[in-house]
Write a protein that holds these residues in place. Structure first.
Motif, PDB file in Angstrom:
ATOM      1  N   VAL B  29       0.846  -1.204   0.000  1.00  0.00           N
ATOM      2  CA  VAL B  29       0.000   0.000   0.000  1.00  0.00           C
ATOM      3  C   VAL B  29       0.886   1.262   0.000  1.00  0.00           C
ATOM      4  O   VAL B  29       0.652   2.204  -0.754  1.00  0.00           O
ATOM      5  N   ARG B  30       1.926   1.262   0.816  1.00  0.00           N
ATOM      6  CA  ARG B  30       2.895   2.373   0.798  1.00  0.00           C
ATOM      7  C   ARG B  30       3.397   2.606  -0.610  1.00  0.00           C
ATOM      8  O   ARG B  30       3.404   3.730  -1.126  1.00  0.00           O
ATOM      9  N   GLU B  31       3.796   1.517  -1.260  1.00  0.00           N
ATOM     10  CA  GLU B  31       4.379   1.608  -2.589  1.00  0.00           C
ATOM     11  C   GLU B  31       3.374   2.153  -3.604  1.00  0.00           C
ATOM     12  O   GLU B  31       3.739   2.930  -4.488  1.00  0.00           O
ATOM     13  N   LEU B  32       2.117   1.765  -3.466  1.00  0.00           N
ATOM     14  CA  LEU B  32       1.077   2.279  -4.361  1.00  0.00           C
ATOM     15  C   LEU B  32       0.931   3.781  -4.175  1.00  0.00           C
ATOM     16  O   LEU B  32       0.756   4.531  -5.139  1.00  0.00           O
ATOM     17  N   ARG B  37       3.000   0.775  -9.750  1.00  0.00           N
ATOM     18  CA  ARG B  37       1.782   0.190 -10.329  1.00  0.00           C
ATOM     19  C   ARG B  37       1.979  -1.277 -10.671  1.00  0.00           C
ATOM     20  O   ARG B  37       1.025  -2.018 -10.817  1.00  0.00           O
ATOM     21  N   ARG B  38       3.239  -1.686 -10.868  1.00  0.00           N
ATOM     22  CA  ARG B  38       3.491  -2.999 -11.457  1.00  0.00           C
ATOM     23  C   ARG B  38       4.183  -3.952 -10.507  1.00  0.00           C
ATOM     24  O   ARG B  38       4.951  -3.526  -9.644  1.00  0.00           O
ATOM     25  N   PHE B  39       3.903  -5.229 -10.730  1.00  0.00           N
ATOM     26  CA  PHE B  39       4.441  -6.291  -9.892  1.00  0.00           C
ATOM     27  C   PHE B  39       5.946  -6.129  -9.667  1.00  0.00           C
ATOM     28  O   PHE B  39       6.448  -6.208  -8.544  1.00  0.00           O
ATOM     29  N   ASP B  40       6.627  -5.882 -10.766  1.00  0.00           N
ATOM     30  CA  ASP B  40       8.077  -5.757 -10.730  1.00  0.00           C
ATOM     31  C   ASP B  40       8.524  -4.600  -9.814  1.00  0.00           C
ATOM     32  O   ASP B  40       9.493  -4.729  -9.069  1.00  0.00           O
ATOM     33  N   GLU B  41       7.796  -3.496  -9.869  1.00  0.00           N
ATOM     34  CA  GLU B  41       8.127  -2.354  -9.001  1.00  0.00           C
ATOM     35  C   GLU B  41       7.894  -2.692  -7.529  1.00  0.00           C
ATOM     36  O   GLU B  41       8.698  -2.356  -6.663  1.00  0.00           O
ATOM     37  N   PHE B  42       6.773  -3.379  -7.242  1.00  0.00           N
ATOM     38  CA  PHE B  42       6.493  -3.756  -5.841  1.00  0.00           C
ATOM     39  C   PHE B  42       7.615  -4.648  -5.317  1.00  0.00           C
ATOM     40  O   PHE B  42       8.071  -4.502  -4.192  1.00  0.00           O
ATOM     41  N   GLU B  79      -1.541  -4.051 -14.179  1.00  0.00           N
ATOM     42  CA  GLU B  79      -1.088  -3.067 -13.211  1.00  0.00           C
ATOM     43  C   GLU B  79      -2.163  -2.882 -12.150  1.00  0.00           C
ATOM     44  O   GLU B  79      -3.313  -3.267 -12.336  1.00  0.00           O
ATOM     45  N   TYR B  80      -1.746  -2.320 -11.042  1.00  0.00           N
ATOM     46  CA  TYR B  80      -2.610  -2.220  -9.869  1.00  0.00           C
ATOM     47  C   TYR B  80      -2.765  -0.763  -9.468  1.00  0.00           C
ATOM     48  O   TYR B  80      -1.801   0.006  -9.535  1.00  0.00           O
ATOM     49  N   ARG B  81      -3.967  -0.403  -9.056  1.00  0.00           N
ATOM     50  CA  ARG B  81      -4.215   0.934  -8.536  1.00  0.00           C
ATOM     51  C   ARG B  81      -5.046   0.862  -7.267  1.00  0.00           C
ATOM     52  O   ARG B  81      -5.842  -0.048  -7.099  1.00  0.00           O
ATOM     53  N   LEU B  82      -4.874   1.849  -6.417  1.00  0.00           N
ATOM     54  CA  LEU B  82      -5.712   1.931  -5.221  1.00  0.00           C
ATOM     55  C   LEU B  82      -7.114   2.340  -5.625  1.00  0.00           C
ATOM     56  O   LEU B  82      -7.308   3.257  -6.427  1.00  0.00           O
ATOM     57  N   THR B  83      -8.110   1.672  -5.071  1.00  0.00           N
ATOM     58  CA  THR B  83      -9.496   2.106  -5.210  1.00  0.00           C
ATOM     59  C   THR B  83      -9.743   3.238  -4.192  1.00  0.00           C
ATOM     60  O   THR B  83      -8.839   3.615  -3.449  1.00  0.00           O
ATOM     61  N   GLU B  84     -10.988   3.713  -4.124  1.00  0.00           N
ATOM     62  CA  GLU B  84     -11.309   4.714  -3.107  1.00  0.00           C
ATOM     63  C   GLU B  84     -11.068   4.143  -1.698  1.00  0.00           C
ATOM     64  O   GLU B  84     -10.541   4.814  -0.815  1.00  0.00           O
ATOM     65  N   LYS B  85     -11.435   2.882  -1.525  1.00  0.00           N
ATOM     66  CA  LYS B  85     -11.191   2.200  -0.253  1.00  0.00           C
ATOM     67  C   LYS B  85      -9.696   2.157   0.060  1.00  0.00           C
ATOM     68  O   LYS B  85      -9.284   2.307   1.213  1.00  0.00           O
ATOM     69  N   GLY B  86      -8.903   1.959  -0.977  1.00  0.00           N
ATOM     70  CA  GLY B  86      -7.456   1.938  -0.802  1.00  0.00           C
ATOM     71  C   GLY B  86      -6.889   3.307  -0.458  1.00  0.00           C
ATOM     72  O   GLY B  86      -6.056   3.449   0.441  1.00  0.00           O
ATOM     73  N   VAL B  87      -7.365   4.327  -1.172  1.00  0.00           N
ATOM     74  CA  VAL B  87      -6.877   5.690  -0.908  1.00  0.00           C
ATOM     75  C   VAL B  87      -7.226   6.110   0.527  1.00  0.00           C
ATOM     76  O   VAL B  87      -6.482   6.847   1.166  1.00  0.00           O
ATOM     77  N   SER B  88      -8.329   5.569   1.054  1.00  0.00           N
ATOM     78  CA  SER B  88      -8.690   5.902   2.446  1.00  0.00           C
ATOM     79  C   SER B  88      -7.720   5.321   3.468  1.00  0.00           C
ATOM     80  O   SER B  88      -7.866   5.569   4.661  1.00  0.00           O
TER      81      SER B  88
END
Lengths: 173, 173
Positions: B29-32, B37-42, B79-88
């Protein structure tokens, strides 16, 4: 990287998680804020097994989050209290509660389990992120993250490491 | 009680921890929030193993904290993004960073790895707990915790359960 190594990252989030990045640990911290002091109370209200609980309490003591003192000599029994370092975990517990209220409780059609109020005036308490210069409340979208030089180098090193992993053993001659 | 059952407690902290009470999950979550955005970056920046990482990403997707979308078809990559729930989860990450800065970084004699500033005016951002009625900043010592009826009964039931555990099997006749 084993979990124990995340404390070595140049990142305060990682370092904090190396101490409190565990659900049972934070359940014990929650319980301490609710006024529990004794092993038996932690066990009752968190639901953790005795083994798990003593492990977490030892770790919390070792990292200076709780302090232990004897409240009875025969048989010897201890109680636990949050240190100043422990009390500083308050914003973390508040953040978990607010998020849990909003995202994991709403579908249950119940009153939020716990309301935090201001002792003096009974007002509800809410976490805000405020700019120290202009005093505005700042949402994450308006936050700029500025990394220190050390943090930037650490991330550069992580990228280089992924491309050309360090050899663990020297090559045969 | 197994960890998977803490979501059933009448407590928003416990419910939140059942989703994000894990160090690797919060590292992702920190990384997001830092823009990965990508597996490799995480993998590069958190140091988590691929196995661990895919497990955590799947769980985060299942609980609605991230959403996954394809950014390439051949080969298929997501790729992965935070949803609104994630941004909270922002206040949680801020709380971890502030605590880590203060308690796990000071002895290192370094600049804090990350400073959060207000994009408009460059001011530093700080978490405050504010009373919605009198607007005072309220320290934990001045907070009164008011439990809902359901929360009070759940704690009473936990006490009763500890004194007289439920029989798992009916007694032999």
């Amino acid at each position: 990287m084993p979990l124990s190594d995340i404390a070595d990252q140049t990142c305060s989030v990682a370092r904090a998680l190396s101490v409190v990045g565990d659900a049972w640990t934070l359940m014990v911290v929650r319980e301490l804020f609710l006024g529990s002091r004794r092993f038996d109370e932690f066990q009752t209200y968190t639901g953790a097994s005795p083994h798990l609980l003593s492990q977490r309490l030892r770790a919390l003591e070792a990292s200076g989050v709780v302090e232990r003192s004897a409240y009875q000599q025969r048989p010897l029994r201890h109680e636990y209290r949050l240190t100043e370092k422990g009390v500083s975990l308050w914003p973390l517990i508040v953040a978990l509660r607010e998020w849990g209220d909003r995202w994991e409780g709403a579908h249950r059609r119940e009153t939020p389990p716990v309301r935090m109020t201001h002792r003096d005036c009974q007002g509800s308490i809410r976490a805000r992120h405020v700019c120290e210069v202009c005093a505005a409340e700042v949402p994450p979208q308006e936050v700029k993250v500025v990394m220190s030089r050390a943090a930037v180098s650490a991330r550069r090193a992580a990228r280089a490491e992924r491309k050309a992993p360090r050899r663990v053993r020297p090559a045969k001659r």
